[in-house]
Enzyme design. Structure first.
Site, mmCIF file in Angstrom:
data_model
loop_
_atom_site.group_PDB
_atom_site.id
_atom_site.type_symbol
_atom_site.label_atom_id
_atom_site.label_comp_id
_atom_site.label_asym_id
_atom_site.label_seq_id
_atom_site.Cartn_x
_atom_site.Cartn_y
_atom_site.Cartn_z
ATOM 1 N N HIS A 1 0.822 -1.222 0.000
ATOM 2 C CA HIS A 1 0.000 0.000 0.000
ATOM 3 C C HIS A 1 0.857 1.274 0.000
ATOM 4 C CE1 HIS A 1 -3.662 -2.235 0.336
ATOM 5 N NE2 HIS A 1 -3.337 -2.757 1.503
ATOM 6 N N ASP B 1 -2.742 -10.632 -2.763
ATOM 7 C CA ASP B 1 -3.304 -10.173 -1.499
ATOM 8 C C ASP B 1 -4.788 -9.861 -1.683
ATOM 9 O OD1 ASP B 1 -3.954 -7.973 0.617
ATOM 10 O OD2 ASP B 1 -2.031 -8.762 1.277
ATOM 11 N N HIS C 1 -6.401 -7.412 -0.474
ATOM 12 C CA HIS C 1 -6.570 -5.979 -0.652
ATOM 13 C C HIS C 1 -5.845 -5.540 -1.928
ATOM 14 C CE1 HIS C 1 -6.913 -6.781 3.682
ATOM 15 N NE2 HIS C 1 -7.782 -5.786 3.707
#
Length: 438
Positions: free
Chosen positions: A115, A154, A156
């Protein structure tokens, strides 16, 4: 004398639980994430398997960070030793493969990183430094590799990795994740397909909640494997998040350890780097083991959760049709991809604006990227960002930029007004490995 098992494919493991770093003692991203995995690997006797080697992580240099990120006010100010060791663990995994110590490697490290975007003002999504991106640019700088595929599994969306490589036609970035309308960070839709010089080289596969092994198998067979066959990367990297597991407390998917093992066998990545996964006891010991054994070419049929049985999770016909539609649309985007801005647009610059939320500290950053296009290369990027009482202006030259764009970026940097205590002006030049602040 007992015959010890042997890995068919030599595999390196780097394990770093980061004992001295966590957001809070009870936060999902804490050291216990990997301690149960460590116990499981020891219990399964992986240290005694021939052709499986354990390597110590190393410390990433701040130059490795600055090659990728624009840290505000600096990498030294934002990063702890644990972040440098996590990035260094990914680098060590890469070196083990590139220097042919092993055929494949897996950096089982934390803190995670996918992220963390190109601009970094703090911690978002448990991430400060994008360890895969740091590793990729280290490989390119030190080993001359050009074409790389990053497959982010992942749960996310890997918004940070997407951001860093968004205008790079030499990086195929594919993220399969739970639909962003139902999960952080709220992005990762099909329309996010790459910058003006790399349209179709970013592929997002937003899967509906409760997707099971069947859905992941469909995506692998109908999208990811055909893309890799056509793109022909020199290296395949798996951003190996494991929070798609049916026991994960933060997500809503139905993947299993058997599914992760099969996915890894099909994908056959050169390097895996751990990302998310927060079912500390119910998933990670089994999913990590399944991935390792699949990488090593060993039997994975016994790697099962205590409550696992085939057919536990069945997808509805509606979910099946939805995933098939996503696959068809993604393949169409990839087939229509472009490699440079040549002939694709009459514009010399393309502007992209967005707001980035730093969820840990609770502040917003407003960012504008101006892509300066070039018929010979992806061009260079000008970035203006403002947040947390600091302004940033940066001029960024990619590793595959041409000398003309490098000169233009440097000229713009030199003409820009000098920085102040609350304003940074940066030149980030990956061709000559320069990071200069004024």
């Amino acid at each position: 004398m007992k015959c010890m098992p042997q890995a068919k494919c030599s595999t390196g493991l780097i394990l770093f639980p980061a004992f001295d770093w966590c957001i809070s003692p009870t936060h999902p991203e804490r050291e216990e994430r990997l301690l149960y995995t460590k116990d499981q690997l020891i219990e399964e006797g992986l240290e005694d398997i021939e052709n499986i080697q354990f390597f110590n992580p190393e410390l990433a240099d701040y130059r490795d960070i600055d090659r990728v990120h624009l840290c505000v006010p600096s990498a030294q100010n934002l990063l702890t030793d644990s972040h440098l060791i996590s990035a260094g663990g990914a680098i060590r995994a890469a070196r083990a493969v590139m220097e042919k110590d092993v055929e494949k490697s897996f950096a089982i490290v934390r803190p995670p990183g996918h992220h963390a975007m190109q601009t970094v003002f703090g911690d978002r999504g448990f991430c400060v430094v994008n360890i895969e991106a740091v590793m990729v640019e280290y490989i390119r700088k030190h080993y001359g590799v050009k074409k790389i595929a990053i497959i982010d599994t992942d749960c996310h969306h890997g918004d940070g990795t997407q951001d860093i490589f968004y205008n790079d036609p030499d990086t195929l970035f594919v993220s399969l994740h739970q639909d962003g309308r139902t999960l952080y960070p709220g992005s990762g839709f099909l329309g996010e397909k790459g910058g003006p010089a790399a349209s179709g080289y970013t592929i997002n596969l937003p899967l509906p909640p409760n997707t099971s092994e069947e859905g992941f198998d469909t995506v692998m067979e109908r999208v990811i494997l055909p893309m890799l066959e056509e793109f022909k990367p020199e290296l395949i990297i798996n951003s190996a998040g494991q929070d798609n597991h049916y026991t994960d407390p933060l997500t809503n998917m139905n993947f299993t350890a058997q599914g992760y093992a099969r996915l890894n066998r099909l994908l056959s990545p050169d390097i895996c780097v751990l990302e998310g996964g927060y079912s500390i006891e119910g998933a990670l010991p089994y999913t990590n083991l399944g991935i390792i054994l699949a990488m090593a070419g060993m039997d994975t049929s016994h790697v099962k959760e205590p409550d696992y049985y085939p057919g536990k999770f069945r997808q509805s016909s509606e979910v099946n049709r939805h995933i098939e539609t996503i696959c068809d649309q993604a393949m169409q985007l990839f087939r229509n991809r472009t490699g440079t801005a040549t002939g694709k647009t009459a514009e010399r610059t393309v502007m992209d604006r967005k707001r980035i939320f730093y969820d840990t500290a609770g502040f917003m950053v407003d960012e504008t990227k101006i892509y300066h296009l070039c018929p010979e290369c992806p061009g260079y990027t000008e970035i203006e960002a403002s947040g947390n009482n600091t302004d940033l202006r940066a001029f960024c030259v990619p590793f595959n930029g041409c000398r003309s764009c490098q000169t233009r970026a440097r000229d713009h940097f030199q003409r820009a007004p000098g920085g102040t205590s609350r304003r940074m002006v940066v030149l980030q030049d990956r061709i000559d490995d320069i990071y200069e602040v004024k």
